[in-house]
Design a protein around this motif. Structure first.
Motif, short mmCIF file in Angstrom:
data_model
loop_
_atom_site.label_atom_id
_atom_site.label_comp_id
_atom_site.label_asym_id
_atom_site.label_seq_id
_atom_site.Cartn_x
_atom_site.Cartn_y
_atom_site.Cartn_z
N LEU A 54 0.85 -1.19 0.00
CA LEU A 54 0.00 0.00 0.00
C LEU A 54 0.88 1.23 0.00
CD1 LEU A 54 -2.84 1.33 0.28
CD2 LEU A 54 -2.51 1.21 2.77
N ARG A 110 -2.13 -0.87 -4.80
CA ARG A 110 -3.14 -0.15 -4.02
C ARG A 110 -2.56 1.14 -3.46
NH1 ARG A 110 -3.73 -5.33 -3.49
NH2 ARG A 110 -2.16 -5.50 -1.87
N SER A 141 -3.29 2.18 -10.27
CA SER A 141 -3.42 1.72 -8.89
C SER A 141 -4.89 1.68 -8.49
CB SER A 141 -2.65 2.66 -7.97
OG SER A 141 -2.78 2.26 -6.62
N GLU A 142 -5.21 0.73 -7.59
CA GLU A 142 -6.56 0.62 -7.05
C GLU A 142 -6.63 1.40 -5.73
OE1 GLU A 142 -9.25 -2.79 -4.87
OE2 GLU A 142 -7.67 -3.41 -6.23
N LEU A 144 -7.67 1.93 -2.12
CA LEU A 144 -8.08 1.07 -1.01
C LEU A 144 -9.20 1.74 -0.20
CD1 LEU A 144 -7.47 -1.57 0.58
CD2 LEU A 144 -5.99 -0.18 2.02
#
Length: 183
Positions: A54, A110, A141-142, A144
């Motif tokens: 992350l 993420r 990117s995802e 979170l």
């Protein structure tokens, strides 16, 4: 708990007067029980390692967005001219989050974004976190969790309770990251 590379969290922040740094450190405190966390000022940040589970990026909101060289210089002059009780954490010419994102284009699975901004409705202040989130999402990117703002008063001091709120947010991010890492 045995921590693995999938538990690695990197926090990159930009801070003019220390508030954003204090928020970054509090977020890290909230995550530290379950994940390895590195907190790095943007002036020392380089490319992001491949094993980061992350990436958390944060900075102050300047002129509705991320800081630029001109807005950082203006903030320095503002503090000197108005003799506010603030200590500068950046020097003229230091890179900001905008510069770092452009130079390194971090590609991580993420991310989460945060900012510090004046205690007024977002429509009037803008949000550096929203801009950071948009740029990291564009890089693949995802997200979170939704971008988060932490509030300062008109003299750029964190409001009471904001550090504790950041620590709590870090705890919630760690809980969200645990299931994501298992995928």
């Amino acid at each position: 708990m045995n921590k693995t590379p999938a538990d690695t969290v990197l926090i990159v922040y930009e801070s003019m007067f220390g508030g954003t740094r204090r928020i970054a450190e509090a977020i890290a405190d909230g995550i530290r029980a379950t994940h390895d966390v590195t907190v790095t000022p943007v002036t020392e940040a380089g490319p992001v390692a491949d094993d980061v589970a992350l990436l958390i990026v944060g900075g102050p909101t300047h002129a509705h967005s991320l800081s630029r060289a001109a807005t950082r210089a203006e903030a320095v002059q503002w503090v000197l001219r108005d003799q506010l009780e603030l200590e500068l954490e950046t020097r003229l010419g230091d890179p900001g989050i905008r510069d770092w994102l452009k130079k390194h284009e971090p590609r991580v699975a993420r991310h989460v974004a945060f900012d510090t901004r004046a205690d007024m409705p977002r429509i009037f202040t803008g949000s550096a976190a929203a801009v950071i989130d948009k740029r990291l999402t564009r890089l693949g990117s995802e997200r979170l969790a939704e971008p988060m703002s932490f509030l300062v008063d008109r003299k750029s001091h964190l409001l009471p309770g904001e550090v504790e709120r950041a620590r709590g947010w870090g705890i919630r991010l760690a809980a969200l990251l645990a299931p994501a890492a298992a995928r």
